[in-house]
Scaffold this active site. Structure first.
Site, PDB file in Angstrom:
ATOM      1  N   HIS A 134       0.837  -1.392  -0.114  1.00 57.20           N
ATOM      2  CA  HIS A 134       0.026  -0.159   0.074  1.00 57.20           C
ATOM      3  C   HIS A 134       0.857   1.224   0.070  1.00 57.20           C
ATOM      4  CE1 HIS A 134      -3.533   2.425   1.253  1.00 57.20           C
ATOM      5  NE2 HIS A 134      -2.603   3.001   1.911  1.00 57.20           N
ATOM      6  N   GLU A 135       1.996   1.177   0.856  1.00 54.80           N
ATOM      7  CA  GLU A 135       2.649   2.554   0.880  1.00 54.80           C
ATOM      8  C   GLU A 135       3.702   2.804  -0.391  1.00 54.80           C
ATOM      9  OE1 GLU A 135       2.340   4.840   3.107  1.00 54.80           O
ATOM     10  OE2 GLU A 135       0.915   3.441   4.322  1.00 54.80           O
ATOM     11  N   HIS A 138       1.648   4.340  -3.064  1.00 52.69           N
ATOM     12  CA  HIS A 138       1.573   5.735  -2.836  1.00 52.69           C
ATOM     13  C   HIS A 138       2.663   6.448  -3.664  1.00 52.69           C
ATOM     14  CE1 HIS A 138      -1.898   6.501  -0.632  1.00 52.69           C
ATOM     15  NE2 HIS A 138      -1.385   6.022   0.398  1.00 52.69           N
ATOM     16  N   GLU A 197      -6.174   6.826  -1.065  1.00 50.61           N
ATOM     17  CA  GLU A 197      -6.040   5.905  -0.301  1.00 50.61           C
ATOM     18  C   GLU A 197      -6.699   4.480  -0.867  1.00 50.61           C
ATOM     19  OE1 GLU A 197      -4.198   5.417   2.008  1.00 50.61           O
ATOM     20  OE2 GLU A 197      -3.852   7.339   2.899  1.00 50.61           O
TER      21      GLU A 197
END
Length: 264
Positions: A134-135, A138, A197
């Site tokens: 997920h990070e 980004h 997100e």
């Protein structure tokens, strides 16, 4: 409002229309990769000077191990899809820091930090891959660049079409303080928008699947995260989509992600 929409439209056409890998979403990117990396690296370096690295060799090794596998999968994808030039923007680094918050972040350039508090809810490499994927998403999606670009437009309005774009270094430095380094209230970075997100959720599942991790654990892990520690919802979840929405979106996306990106 009409002037605002017109200004945004002209900006997209002339200066900053990009596409997010994996999703294809169009985004406004007024700031060069070099400017984003310079601004974020300064804030990251300042943060790491004060952060205390974890003394847990086991957990720190886990963060590095999972991070490196996802980074390798990310670079492989970029190479295979004509985006090899993007790899130069990443200089991967993985740190576990002593902090009880249930949180993690990835700065542009692949500077990943996981807090010890989050590791208390992680029971496997697969679960940690949900967070790190997920990070990393980004960073791959250039969400920081997009947010800085939006901030510049909001601050300068239609004037961005002339002075601010012609000499946007000053504008970049000014908004960097808004996006990064806001102290204890936000930590090292402001929370991303819910749109970002949600996109990072999807892309993170793809990246962890490419790296050989089991994306099926994501549903249970986000349920565990939403319950929080001692009944408190983690800061990591505060700006994310609602628990029900997130889990429904993940369950909907999992079959196609596994079919397309899973190991054959």
């Amino acid at each position: 409002m009409k002037k605002w929409i017109l200004s945004m439209g002209v900006l997209f056409m002339l200066y900053g229309c990009g596409s997010v890998p994996l999703t294809g979403r169009k985004q406004l990117l007024l700031v060069s990769d070099q400017e984003v990396l310079s601004a974020s690296l300064t804030q990251y370096s300042d943060y790491m000077k004060t952060a205390k690295k974890s003394t847990s060799t086991k957990d720190a090794s886990m963060v590095t191990r999972v991070g490196k596998k996802i980074a390798a999968a990310t670079e492989a994808y970029l190479k295979q899809n004509g985006l090899e030039s993007e790899i130069q923007n990443f200089s991967w680094e993985f740190n576990l820091v002593k902090d009880d918050q249930v949180n993690a972040f990835c700065m542009p350039g692949g500077k990943i930090v996981v807090y010890e508090g989050l590791m208390n809810l992680v029971s496997s490499d697969d679960e940690l891959a949900v967070v790190i994927g997920h990070e990393v998403a980004h960073a791959v999606a250039k969400h920081s660049n997009e947010r800085m670009s939006q901030q510049i437009v909001a601050q300068y309005g239609s004037a961005i079409l002339s002075a601010a774009v012609a000499n946007k270094s000053a504008a970049v430095q000014q908004v960097a303080g808004t996006v990064y380094g806001l102290g204890a209230q936000y930590g090292v970075m402001l929370p991303f928008s819910r749109k970002h997100e949600t996109e990072a959720d999807y892309m993170g599942l793809v990246l962890m699947t490419m790296a050989g991790y089991n994306p099926d654990v994501a549903v249970g892990f986000w349920q565990k995260m939403s319950a929080g520690s001692n009944g408190k919802v983690p800061e990591f979840m505060s700006t994310h989509p609602s628990d029900a929405t997130r889990i429904a979106d993940i369950e909907k996306a999992l079959p196609s992600i596994k079919a397309q990106y899973g190991k054959k």
